[in-house]
Write an enzyme that holds these catalytic residues in place. Structure first.
Site, PDB file in Angstrom:
ATOM      1  N   HIS A  52       1.873  -9.764  -7.298  1.00  0.00           N
ATOM      2  CA  HIS A  52       2.203  -8.425  -6.801  1.00  0.00           C
ATOM      3  C   HIS A  52       2.732  -7.618  -7.982  1.00  0.00           C
ATOM      4  CE1 HIS A  52       2.861  -9.479  -2.277  1.00  0.00           C
ATOM      5  NE2 HIS A  52       1.828 -10.136  -2.786  1.00  0.00           N
ATOM      6  N   GLU A  54       5.344  -5.830  -8.362  1.00  0.00           N
ATOM      7  CA  GLU A  54       6.774  -6.013  -8.630  1.00  0.00           C
ATOM      8  C   GLU A  54       7.034  -7.295  -9.418  1.00  0.00           C
ATOM      9  OE1 GLU A  54       6.645  -4.575  -4.212  1.00  0.00           O
ATOM     10  OE2 GLU A  54       5.280  -5.533  -5.626  1.00  0.00           O
ATOM     11  N   CYS A  82       7.631  -6.407  -0.206  1.00  0.00           N
ATOM     12  CA  CYS A  82       7.480  -7.448   0.823  1.00  0.00           C
ATOM     13  C   CYS A  82       8.636  -8.450   0.710  1.00  0.00           C
ATOM     14  CB  CYS A  82       6.133  -8.151   0.631  1.00  0.00           C
ATOM     15  SG  CYS A  82       6.103  -9.255  -0.819  1.00  0.00           S
ATOM     16  N   CYS A  85       8.788 -10.239  -2.785  1.00  0.00           N
ATOM     17  CA  CYS A  85       9.236  -9.366  -3.864  1.00  0.00           C
ATOM     18  C   CYS A  85      10.702  -8.969  -3.699  1.00  0.00           C
ATOM     19  CB  CYS A  85       8.340  -8.136  -3.944  1.00  0.00           C
ATOM     20  SG  CYS A  85       6.650  -8.551  -4.448  1.00  0.00           S
TER      21      CYS A  85
END
Length: 149
Positions: A52, A54, A82, A85
């Site tokens: 992801h 992040e 999410c 993260c």
């Protein structure tokens, strides 16, 4: 630079993800007014469920700063983080998260969960949501409309 300008940089990254067929989420991580790292979702490209935006920028920032703790940093991301993260942001001791659009299905800093501000954890983050939210939503909407065709 201000929150909108840094979020614009995250949106540029999200557009790169869109162009690659990745879910269009982009992020930058900032310290002392300087962007340390920038990236976008790359799960398909890297064959990695943790890739992801992040997570990728936190990894890059850790290498630059020489450790896994990222104090006095702000993460800008186009969509609310999410659970994975949000947990990583707490673990990394990121000071602040600024996000664009809320994620009613997986948002873990305000929408579904409040991981980043849970008093039971050892660190809490300052959260600012809704910065350039409409731009982030439009990009996501376009991506999923295109995908459904």
């Amino acid at each position: 630079m201000n929150d909108q300008e840094f979020m614009y940089e995250a949106l540029v990254e999200a557009q790169k993800a869109f162009a690659k067929g990745e879910i269009p989420i982009g992020a930058v991580i900032v310290r002392d007014g300087e962007i340390l790292a920038r990236d976008h979702n790359r799960r398909e490209e890297l064959h990695d469920p943790t890739a992801h935006a992040e997570i990728l920028v936190m990894r890059q920032a850790g290498k630059i700063l020489g450790g896994w703790r990222l104090p006095q940093t702000t993460l800008y991301v186009t969509i609310e983080p999410c659970p994975m993260c949000a947990g990583a942001l707490v673990q990394a001791r990121v000071e602040r998260v600024v996000f664009g659009a809320w994620d009613d299905k997986a948002g873990a800093v305000e929408s579904l969960y409040n991981i980043a501000s849970d008093k039971r954890l050892n660190h809490r983050l300052e959260i600012t949501g809704g910065v350039l939210a409409e731009e982030a939503k439009v990009l996501m909407r376009q991506f999923f409309q295109m995908r459904r065709k």
